[in-house]
Design an enzyme around this catalytic site. Structure first.
Site, PDB file in Angstrom:
ATOM      1  N   GLY A  39      28.466 -24.987  43.311  1.00  0.00           N
ATOM      2  CA  GLY A  39      29.085 -24.664  42.016  1.00  0.00           C
ATOM      3  C   GLY A  39      28.197 -23.902  41.048  1.00  0.00           C
ATOM      4  O   GLY A  39      28.666 -23.437  40.013  1.00  0.00           O
ATOM      5  N   GLY A 176      19.414 -18.516  18.098  1.00  0.00           N
ATOM      6  CA  GLY A 176      20.406 -17.638  18.730  1.00  0.00           C
ATOM      7  C   GLY A 176      21.817 -18.096  18.444  1.00  0.00           C
ATOM      8  O   GLY A 176      22.197 -19.220  18.784  1.00  0.00           O
ATOM      9  N   VAL A 179      27.315 -17.530  22.132  1.00  0.00           N
ATOM     10  CA  VAL A 179      28.333 -18.501  22.534  1.00  0.00           C
ATOM     11  C   VAL A 179      27.715 -19.852  22.918  1.00  0.00           C
ATOM     12  O   VAL A 179      28.144 -20.911  22.438  1.00  0.00           O
ATOM     13  CB  VAL A 179      29.161 -17.940  23.717  1.00  0.00           C
ATOM     14  CG1 VAL A 179      30.148 -18.969  24.221  1.00  0.00           C
ATOM     15  CG2 VAL A 179      29.882 -16.674  23.292  1.00  0.00           C
ATOM     16  N   GLY A 181      24.778 -21.206  22.200  1.00  0.00           N
ATOM     17  CA  GLY A 181      24.155 -21.881  21.057  1.00  0.00           C
ATOM     18  C   GLY A 181      25.190 -22.522  20.147  1.00  0.00           C
ATOM     19  O   GLY A 181      25.007 -23.656  19.683  1.00  0.00           O
ATOM     20  N   ALA A 316      31.645 -16.734  34.106  1.00  0.00           N
ATOM     21  CA  ALA A 316      32.034 -17.264  35.409  1.00  0.00           C
ATOM     22  C   ALA A 316      33.205 -16.490  36.009  1.00  0.00           C
ATOM     23  O   ALA A 316      33.211 -16.171  37.199  1.00  0.00           O
ATOM     24  CB  ALA A 316      32.398 -18.735  35.263  1.00  0.00           C
ATOM     25  N   HIS A 440      59.578 -21.793  20.369  1.00  0.00           N
ATOM     26  CA  HIS A 440      59.221 -22.359  19.076  1.00  0.00           C
ATOM     27  C   HIS A 440      59.238 -23.874  19.181  1.00  0.00           C
ATOM     28  O   HIS A 440      60.156 -24.433  19.802  1.00  0.00           O
ATOM     29  CB  HIS A 440      60.238 -21.911  18.016  1.00  0.00           C
ATOM     30  CG  HIS A 440      60.021 -22.564  16.690  1.00  0.00           C
ATOM     31  ND1 HIS A 440      58.993 -22.177  15.856  1.00  0.00           N
ATOM     32  CD2 HIS A 440      60.671 -23.594  16.076  1.00  0.00           C
ATOM     33  CE1 HIS A 440      59.033 -22.925  14.758  1.00  0.00           C
ATOM     34  NE2 HIS A 440      60.042 -23.792  14.862  1.00  0.00           N
TER      35      HIS A 440
HETATM   36  P1  FAD Z   1      25.336 -18.998  39.098  1.00  0.00           P
HETATM   37  O1  FAD Z   1      26.458 -19.827  38.656  1.00  0.00           O
HETATM   38  O2  FAD Z   1      24.111 -18.963  38.268  1.00  0.00           O
HETATM   39  O3  FAD Z   1      24.967 -19.517  40.561  1.00  0.00           O
HETATM   40  C1  FAD Z   1      23.896 -19.018  41.277  1.00  0.00           C
HETATM   41  C2  FAD Z   1      23.479 -20.052  42.307  1.00  0.00           C
HETATM   42  O4  FAD Z   1      22.569 -19.428  43.201  1.00  0.00           O
HETATM   43  C3  FAD Z   1      22.750 -21.246  41.725  1.00  0.00           C
HETATM   44  O5  FAD Z   1      23.376 -22.438  42.116  1.00  0.00           O
HETATM   45  C4  FAD Z   1      21.345 -21.169  42.319  1.00  0.00           C
HETATM   46  O6  FAD Z   1      20.790 -22.436  42.620  1.00  0.00           O
HETATM   47  C5  FAD Z   1      21.588 -20.364  43.593  1.00  0.00           C
HETATM   48  N1  FAD Z   1      20.425 -19.629  44.039  1.00  0.00           N
HETATM   49  C6  FAD Z   1      19.647 -18.783  43.320  1.00  0.00           C
HETATM   50  N2  FAD Z   1      18.693 -18.243  44.101  1.00  0.00           N
HETATM   51  C7  FAD Z   1      18.863 -18.771  45.322  1.00  0.00           C
HETATM   52  C8  FAD Z   1      18.170 -18.608  46.570  1.00  0.00           C
HETATM   53  N3  FAD Z   1      17.138 -17.784  46.686  1.00  0.00           N
HETATM   54  N4  FAD Z   1      18.600 -19.339  47.616  1.00  0.00           N
HETATM   55  C9  FAD Z   1      19.652 -20.188  47.512  1.00  0.00           C
HETATM   56  N5  FAD Z   1      20.337 -20.371  46.383  1.00  0.00           N
HETATM   57  C10 FAD Z   1      19.946 -19.655  45.311  1.00  0.00           C
HETATM   58  N6  FAD Z   1      30.819 -18.799  31.578  1.00  0.00           N
HETATM   59  C11 FAD Z   1      32.139 -18.813  31.352  1.00  0.00           C
HETATM   60  O7  FAD Z   1      32.859 -17.945  31.854  1.00  0.00           O
HETATM   61  N7  FAD Z   1      32.719 -19.782  30.581  1.00  0.00           N
HETATM   62  C12 FAD Z   1      31.991 -20.749  29.988  1.00  0.00           C
HETATM   63  O8  FAD Z   1      32.541 -21.611  29.296  1.00  0.00           O
HETATM   64  C13 FAD Z   1      30.594 -20.757  30.198  1.00  0.00           C
HETATM   65  N8  FAD Z   1      29.834 -21.710  29.641  1.00  0.00           N
HETATM   66  C14 FAD Z   1      28.502 -21.735  29.895  1.00  0.00           C
HETATM   67  C15 FAD Z   1      27.737 -22.733  29.311  1.00  0.00           C
HETATM   68  C16 FAD Z   1      26.385 -22.791  29.552  1.00  0.00           C
HETATM   69  C17 FAD Z   1      25.581 -23.894  28.924  1.00  0.00           C
HETATM   70  C18 FAD Z   1      25.782 -21.835  30.434  1.00  0.00           C
HETATM   71  C19 FAD Z   1      24.315 -21.899  30.741  1.00  0.00           C
HETATM   72  C20 FAD Z   1      26.532 -20.829  31.000  1.00  0.00           C
HETATM   73  C21 FAD Z   1      27.895 -20.767  30.739  1.00  0.00           C
HETATM   74  N9  FAD Z   1      28.694 -19.765  31.294  1.00  0.00           N
HETATM   75  C22 FAD Z   1      30.031 -19.752  31.031  1.00  0.00           C
HETATM   76  C23 FAD Z   1      28.136 -18.709  32.155  1.00  0.00           C
HETATM   77  C24 FAD Z   1      28.395 -19.012  33.648  1.00  0.00           C
HETATM   78  O9  FAD Z   1      27.842 -20.255  33.966  1.00  0.00           O
HETATM   79  C25 FAD Z   1      27.798 -17.915  34.510  1.00  0.00           C
HETATM   80  O10 FAD Z   1      28.266 -16.659  34.091  1.00  0.00           O
HETATM   81  C26 FAD Z   1      28.189 -18.120  35.979  1.00  0.00           C
HETATM   82  O11 FAD Z   1      27.752 -19.366  36.439  1.00  0.00           O
HETATM   83  C27 FAD Z   1      27.601 -17.007  36.847  1.00  0.00           C
HETATM   84  O12 FAD Z   1      27.991 -17.225  38.161  1.00  0.00           O
HETATM   85  P2  FAD Z   1      27.129 -16.679  39.382  1.00  0.00           P
HETATM   86  O13 FAD Z   1      27.879 -17.064  40.605  1.00  0.00           O
HETATM   87  O14 FAD Z   1      26.772 -15.269  39.185  1.00  0.00           O
HETATM   88  O15 FAD Z   1      25.738 -17.479  39.331  1.00  0.00           O
END
Ligand code: FAD
EC number: 1.8.1.4
Length: 461
Positions: A39, A176, A179, A181, A316, A440
């Protein structure tokens, strides 16, 4: 050595969605994830745990603010922080386990461990080297650092530490006004923490439509937030468990200090690609650390990248859409992401949501546009639930009436925005929305009224 059609590195929303779609399209897929659970950032330390805490504290806020007004009497609940943390973790576990189930259902192999890419077409996890026709970098992002500030995840925390504080602090400085923060600040403000936000720019939520950002700041101030804008943080020191934040006002260079029990550094996130071996492979990178891509393809044959690791909003659903589109491309179909229609939502109360262009962007582009605005004060449902602060603003092309953007601050904004997203995908005009019957009493009527305001006028304004 096992061989796959696709190996995805990272099981965040980008990676796991890409893997599921690849499997659905008949490809043999493995996902490498170094974390104990699937996830990614989103499910483990991002979107999901933050929304759980926002949900719990929103109810608390409602009790204090509105229950008595509705004749709901009685002692307000007290907060059991450990239980609230356990609830949050249960929500996270339910979701991460759900992805594990989907992996099994779709026959996706989870290679547990941290991946490197020793050569094109190869992925190493521990001592094992696996080969794949296609490799997808979906390694996401990590919190950006700030010069002069050393995060210890106890007193000086990133969003990750802020989700698991040992106790509710009496005071918090959030560095900061983005969003993350403001969402985490909201959680603690509702729990009684005095929250002060220090922001380098002169407005909160950079990039948001300025009128909405201004209204948002006003509402948060009413909720007890303090804002120090145009302030550059010089450093943070910790003594006796208390932090001192030193900042300089940009307008006159005057220096001041703030004391707080906790400092949340929420100055953005940066792509996480270190340790993969990309430099040795000769993968082209962008100056801000993202992998350079063209339709998700890097300069190395068979190597792709998606999500927070490449350019674009770090969201996400943007990562998910890219994951799905890339899977379709790898299966020989036409994968597509419409970057012009990616909504952004802030899950505070009220919620703030936007899609498409802001008024500032339209002005800068010299585009002739019209504005249709409708206040939630004219929406019966919003008034009934004490959420009449805020408005819907629709921007449409002056000549063609085509919707160019929408910005909503008010109840359910994060859901309301999607009717405008769908309208924009279909190339709708504001009149198309205005002529659509809306039930409505719903908050959605405010969207219709804003669309009406792009034409002959709203009814209830
Ligand atoms: P990530 O979700 O960062 O996943 C990457 C994964 O790759 C991680 O699990 C990591 O462990 C793994 N990984 C990295 N390198 C390696 C490797 N070499 N080998 C094996 N595994 C590896 N976005 C929204 O759209 N809505 C929200 O409400 C929202 N709220 C957020 C709240 C917070 C507090 C934070 C920090 C972020 C929030 N985001 C939100 C942003 C969102 O979490 C990210 O944009 C999203 O998770 C990015 O997805 P991704 O698949 O690119 O990477």
């Amino acid at each position: 050595m096992a061989t796959y059609d696709v190996i995805v590195i990272g099981a965040g929303p980008g990676g796991y969605v890409c893997a599921i779609r690849c499997a659905q399209l008949g490809l043999k897929v493995a996902v490498v994830e170094g974390r104990e659970t699937l996830g990614g950032t989103c499910l483990n330390v991002g979107c999901i745990p933050s929304k759980a805490l926002l949900n719990a504290t929103h109810h608390l806020h409602e009790v204090h603010e509105n229950f008595e007004k509705m004749g709901l009497m009685g002692a307000a609940p007290t907060v059991d922080w450990a239980k609230m943390q356990a609830y949050k973790q249960d929500v996270v576990n339910g979701n991460t386990k759900g992805i594990e189930f989907l992996f099994k259902k779709n026959k996706i192999t989870w290679l547990k461990g941290w991946a490197t890419i020793p050569a094109a077409g190869q992925v190493q996890v521990g001592d094992e080297v696996h080969s794949a026709k296609n490799i997808v970098i979906a390694t996401g992002s990590e919190p950006a650092s700030l010069p002069g500030v050393t995060v210890d995840e106890t007193t000086i925390v990133t969003s990750t530490g802020a989700l698991t504080l040992g106790k509710i602090p009496a005071s918090m400085v959030v560095i900061g006004a983005g969003v993350i923060g403001l969402e985490m600040g909201s959680v603690y403000a509702r729990l009684g923490t005095q929250v002060t936000v220090v922001e380098y720019l002169d407005a909160i939520t950079p990039g948001m439509d300025a009128e909405v950002a201004k209204a948002f700041q006003k509402i948060l101030t009413k909720q007890g937030f303090k804002f120090i804008l145009g302030a550059a943080v010089q450093g943070v020191s910790v003594a006796d468990g208390k932090a001192t934040v030193t900042y300089k006002l940009r307008k006159d260079d005057s220096e001041s200090v703030l004391e707080a029990e906790t400092v949340l550094v929420a100055t953005g996130r940066k792509p996480h690609t270190a340790g993969l071996g990309l430099e040795a492979l000769g993968v082209e990178m962008l100056p801000r650390g993202q992998v350079k891509t063209d339709h998700f393809a890097t300069n190395i044959k068979g190597l792709y990248a998606i999500g927070d690791a490449i350019v674009g909003p770090m969201l996400a659903h943007k990562a998910e859409d890219e994951g799905m589109a890339l899977a379709e491309i790898l299966a020989g179909k036409a994968g597509h992401v419409n970057y012009g229609v990616i909504p952004g939502v802030v899950y505070t109360t009220p919620e703030v949501a936007s899609v498409g262009q802001t008024e500032e962007q339209l002005k800068e582009a010299g585009r002739a546009y019209k504005v249709g605005k409708f206040p939630f004060m004219g929406n019966a449902r919003a008034k009934a639930v004490f959420q009449a602060d805020g408005f819907v603003k629709i921007l449409a092309d002056k000549a063609t009436d085509r919707i160019l953007g929408a910005h909503i601050i008010g109840p359910g904004a994060g859901d309301l925005i999607h009717e405008v997203c769908v309208a924009m995908e279909f190339g709708a005009s504001a009149q198309d929305l205005a002529l659509t019957c809306h039930a409505h009493p719903t908050y959605s009527e405010a969207v219709r009224e804003a669309a009406l305001a792009c034409g002959d006028g709203a009814i209830h304004a």
